[in-house]
Design a protein around this motif. Sequence first.
Motif, mmCIF file in Angstrom:
data_model
loop_
_atom_site.group_PDB
_atom_site.id
_atom_site.type_symbol
_atom_site.label_atom_id
_atom_site.label_comp_id
_atom_site.label_asym_id
_atom_site.label_seq_id
_atom_site.Cartn_x
_atom_site.Cartn_y
_atom_site.Cartn_z
ATOM 1 N N TYR A 1 2.219 6.858 -13.347
ATOM 2 C CA TYR A 1 1.888 5.840 -12.344
ATOM 3 C C TYR A 1 1.139 6.461 -11.171
ATOM 4 C CZ TYR A 1 5.564 3.469 -14.975
ATOM 5 O OH TYR A 1 6.324 2.936 -15.979
ATOM 6 N N GLY A 2 1.458 7.723 -10.843
ATOM 7 C CA GLY A 2 0.785 8.394 -9.745
ATOM 8 C C GLY A 2 -0.702 8.504 -9.964
ATOM 9 N N SER A 3 -1.120 8.659 -11.207
ATOM 10 C CA SER A 3 -2.544 8.689 -11.542
ATOM 11 C C SER A 3 -3.119 7.279 -11.601
ATOM 12 C CB SER A 3 -2.755 9.391 -12.882
ATOM 13 O OG SER A 3 -4.109 9.308 -13.291
ATOM 14 N N ALA A 4 -2.428 6.380 -12.275
ATOM 15 C CA ALA A 4 -2.939 5.011 -12.446
ATOM 16 C C ALA A 4 -3.191 4.334 -11.110
ATOM 17 C CB ALA A 4 -1.955 4.190 -13.274
ATOM 18 N N ASN A 5 -2.386 4.652 -10.111
ATOM 19 C CA ASN A 5 -2.532 4.020 -8.801
ATOM 20 C C ASN A 5 -3.647 4.633 -7.949
ATOM 21 O OD1 ASN A 5 -0.743 1.890 -8.941
ATOM 22 N ND2 ASN A 5 0.996 3.101 -8.225
ATOM 23 N N ARG A 6 -4.380 5.596 -8.524
ATOM 24 C CA ARG A 6 -5.590 6.113 -7.880
ATOM 25 C C ARG A 6 -6.823 5.878 -8.769
ATOM 26 N NH1 ARG A 6 -2.110 7.380 -4.442
ATOM 27 N NH2 ARG A 6 -2.302 9.075 -2.918
ATOM 28 N N PRO B 1 -7.677 -7.027 -2.788
ATOM 29 C CA PRO B 1 -6.433 -7.043 -3.567
ATOM 30 C C PRO B 1 -5.856 -5.642 -3.741
ATOM 31 C CG PRO B 1 -8.309 -7.191 -5.028
ATOM 32 C CD PRO B 1 -8.875 -7.230 -3.628
ATOM 33 N N ASN B 2 -4.604 -5.611 -4.180
ATOM 34 C CA ASN B 2 -3.928 -4.331 -4.375
ATOM 35 C C ASN B 2 -3.080 -4.409 -5.651
ATOM 36 O OD1 ASN B 2 -2.679 -1.877 -4.210
ATOM 37 N ND2 ASN B 2 -1.882 -2.145 -2.142
ATOM 38 N N PRO B 3 -3.742 -4.314 -6.812
ATOM 39 C CA PRO B 3 -3.015 -4.467 -8.081
ATOM 40 C C PRO B 3 -2.306 -3.192 -8.525
ATOM 41 C CG PRO B 3 -5.332 -4.116 -8.519
ATOM 42 C CD PRO B 3 -5.190 -4.134 -7.012
ATOM 43 N N HIS B 4 -1.561 -2.568 -7.602
ATOM 44 C CA HIS B 4 -0.874 -1.319 -7.930
ATOM 45 C C HIS B 4 0.206 -1.558 -8.971
ATOM 46 C CE1 HIS B 4 3.006 -2.098 -5.975
ATOM 47 N NE2 HIS B 4 2.331 -2.724 -5.026
ATOM 48 N N ILE B 5 0.610 -0.476 -9.614
ATOM 49 C CA ILE B 5 1.700 -0.577 -10.589
ATOM 50 C C ILE B 5 2.828 0.381 -10.205
ATOM 51 C CG2 ILE B 5 0.424 -1.547 -12.522
ATOM 52 C CD1 ILE B 5 -0.048 1.241 -13.573
ATOM 53 N N GLY B 6 3.090 0.444 -8.909
ATOM 54 C CA GLY B 6 4.192 1.273 -8.423
ATOM 55 C C GLY B 6 5.554 0.765 -8.839
ATOM 56 N N PHE B 7 5.636 -0.508 -9.272
ATOM 57 C CA PHE B 7 6.887 -1.059 -9.786
ATOM 58 C C PHE B 7 6.863 -1.151 -11.306
ATOM 59 C CE2 PHE B 7 6.800 -3.024 -5.464
ATOM 60 C CZ PHE B 7 7.943 -2.395 -4.979
ATOM 61 N N GLY B 8 5.929 -0.464 -11.928
ATOM 62 C CA GLY B 8 5.755 -0.535 -13.373
ATOM 63 C C GLY B 8 4.534 -1.368 -13.706
ATOM 64 N N GLY B 9 4.114 -1.288 -14.949
ATOM 65 C CA GLY B 9 2.881 -1.954 -15.352
ATOM 66 C C GLY B 9 3.077 -3.333 -15.928
ATOM 67 N N GLY B 10 4.167 -4.000 -15.551
ATOM 68 C CA GLY B 10 4.453 -5.313 -16.125
ATOM 69 C C GLY B 10 5.285 -5.155 -17.384
ATOM 70 N N GLY B 11 5.430 -6.229 -18.122
ATOM 71 C CA GLY B 11 6.206 -6.175 -19.350
ATOM 72 C C GLY B 11 7.701 -6.164 -19.095
ATOM 73 N N ALA B 12 8.443 -5.788 -20.129
ATOM 74 C CA ALA B 12 9.900 -5.896 -20.100
ATOM 75 C C ALA B 12 10.538 -5.099 -18.976
ATOM 76 C CB ALA B 12 10.474 -5.447 -21.448
ATOM 77 N N HIS B 13 9.955 -3.951 -18.628
ATOM 78 C CA HIS B 13 10.609 -3.045 -17.691
ATOM 79 C C HIS B 13 10.033 -3.102 -16.284
ATOM 80 C CE1 HIS B 13 13.370 -0.989 -20.427
ATOM 81 N NE2 HIS B 13 12.448 -1.175 -21.342
ATOM 82 N N GLU C 1 0.820 -1.204 0.000
ATOM 83 C CA GLU C 1 0.000 0.000 0.000
ATOM 84 C C GLU C 1 0.862 1.266 0.000
ATOM 85 O OE1 GLU C 1 -3.871 2.082 0.437
ATOM 86 O OE2 GLU C 1 -2.830 0.618 -0.809
ATOM 87 N N ILE C 2 1.991 1.221 0.667
ATOM 88 C CA ILE C 2 2.909 2.363 0.658
ATOM 89 C C ILE C 2 3.390 2.637 -0.763
ATOM 90 C CG2 ILE C 2 5.267 3.039 1.304
ATOM 91 C CD1 ILE C 2 4.626 1.755 4.084
ATOM 92 N N VAL C 3 3.750 1.592 -1.494
ATOM 93 C CA VAL C 3 4.214 1.780 -2.869
ATOM 94 C C VAL C 3 3.089 2.350 -3.736
ATOM 95 C CG1 VAL C 3 5.110 0.621 -4.921
ATOM 96 C CG2 VAL C 3 5.993 0.005 -2.672
ATOM 97 N N ARG C 4 1.861 1.839 -3.568
ATOM 98 C CA ARG C 4 0.733 2.378 -4.325
ATOM 99 C C ARG C 4 0.508 3.842 -3.983
ATOM 100 N NH1 ARG C 4 -4.729 3.801 -4.165
ATOM 101 N NH2 ARG C 4 -4.728 3.750 -1.882
ATOM 102 N N TRP C 5 0.492 4.154 -2.704
ATOM 103 C CA TRP C 5 0.148 5.487 -2.224
ATOM 104 C C TRP C 5 1.209 6.515 -2.595
ATOM 105 C CZ3 TRP C 5 -4.277 7.311 -0.171
ATOM 106 C CH2 TRP C 5 -4.240 8.543 0.474
ATOM 107 N N VAL C 6 2.462 6.166 -2.357
ATOM 108 C CA VAL C 6 3.559 7.112 -2.579
ATOM 109 C C VAL C 6 3.923 7.199 -4.053
ATOM 110 C CG1 VAL C 6 5.983 7.615 -2.051
ATOM 111 C CG2 VAL C 6 4.472 6.704 -0.263
ATOM 112 N N CYS C 7 4.014 6.038 -4.715
ATOM 113 C CA CYS C 7 4.463 5.976 -6.112
ATOM 114 C C CYS C 7 5.792 6.727 -6.261
ATOM 115 C CB CYS C 7 3.395 6.566 -7.023
ATOM 116 S SG CYS C 7 3.025 5.536 -8.417
#
Length: 409
Positions: A325-330, A347-359, A289-295
Amino acid sequence: MTPSLQPDVEMRIDLVDHDQYATAGMPHEQFTWLRANAPVYWHHGDDEKGWPGFWAVMKHADVVHISRHSDLFSSWRRLALFPEVPDEALELQRLMMLNQDPPEHTRRRSLVNRGFTPRAIGTLEEHIREICENLIDEALAKPELDFVRDIAAPLPLYVICELLGAPTEDRHQLFEWSNQMIGADDPDYAAAADAPAAAAQVYAYANRLAAERRERPRNDIVTKLLQPDENGDVLDENEFNVFVMLLVVAGNETTRNAASGGMLAFFEHPDQWARLVADPSLSESAAEEIVRWVCPVNLFRRTATRDTEIRGQKIREGDKVVVFYGSANRDEDVFDNPFAFDIGRNPNPHIGFGGGGAHFCLGNHLAKLELRVLFETLARRMPTLHQTGEARRLRSYFVNGIKSLPVGV
């Protein structure tokens, strides 16, 4: 609390104004308005600052789509960071994994990933726990405490030294180099900021580490990365140097600012701090949740490789596309009550570490481990921790950073 906007009111949009991030943090009112009214938004450019107009992408699903389609949205063409880079500087920057596309990115990542598997990172937990205990011991002995200076900043630096097998006294120099490369737009760091010089010093440092490990191998990530993989492939000198630079910057900045922003979130939501103190086992979901919230990283840039379309907006080949990401996570379509800081969110499907994929963030397992252990230890050792002064934010639209956070026990 959800920003309240009238749907018929036109919002002034400027998503890359350093000053608004320094004074108020992420522009969530703008993000919220755009998600509802223009989720794929053509943002004006700025000729004086030297950057063109771009597509600002605000919704979770669209950020994930772009992240997972490197063939359509390239990190290599014009790099992954927002500022424009002169053509003559592109080739050097493309040595960095951050600025590569598959298949070259895939080859490089597979070599580096050997040191960042969940199993490899899991072996660090005991040492990270020891670091957290020692940091708190030292903090409790000080007459004045700053959460960033005394706890959030040292933690990832000690861990990076452990990963590199470097002396812990080198952490101060690593911290300075990182600030020089990230802080050019902040008045507290601008005078000393010299990203090319800092990068050159990191490369020289990496060369010294590599030479030492070739002569005297150890059981650490540097030794592992200098050895051939099962296919006989190995990182060359430039690739290794750039990896060390990424680790020094990304491995430091993201965890430091997630921890600082997470602590500030607890101060702003004391019910959640009381909840963690009563049940430290919540530290695992709290870290997410910290990663989602802070981004800690707000945005990255991609370049369209051919004509395509997102939500009816026609994206042309060569267009600059920036994911927020700051917008996507809200995103209200993904998260229940997205403006509530809820350390038990599931669940908490945040993308604070990126949205998946190669990066997708290579160091996500390490960052989550550091945050989990840190906040579990803080809740146990410093249950009455409280804010004693104003948080000072980094002047940056890229890194959601906090420079200072005075605290007391």
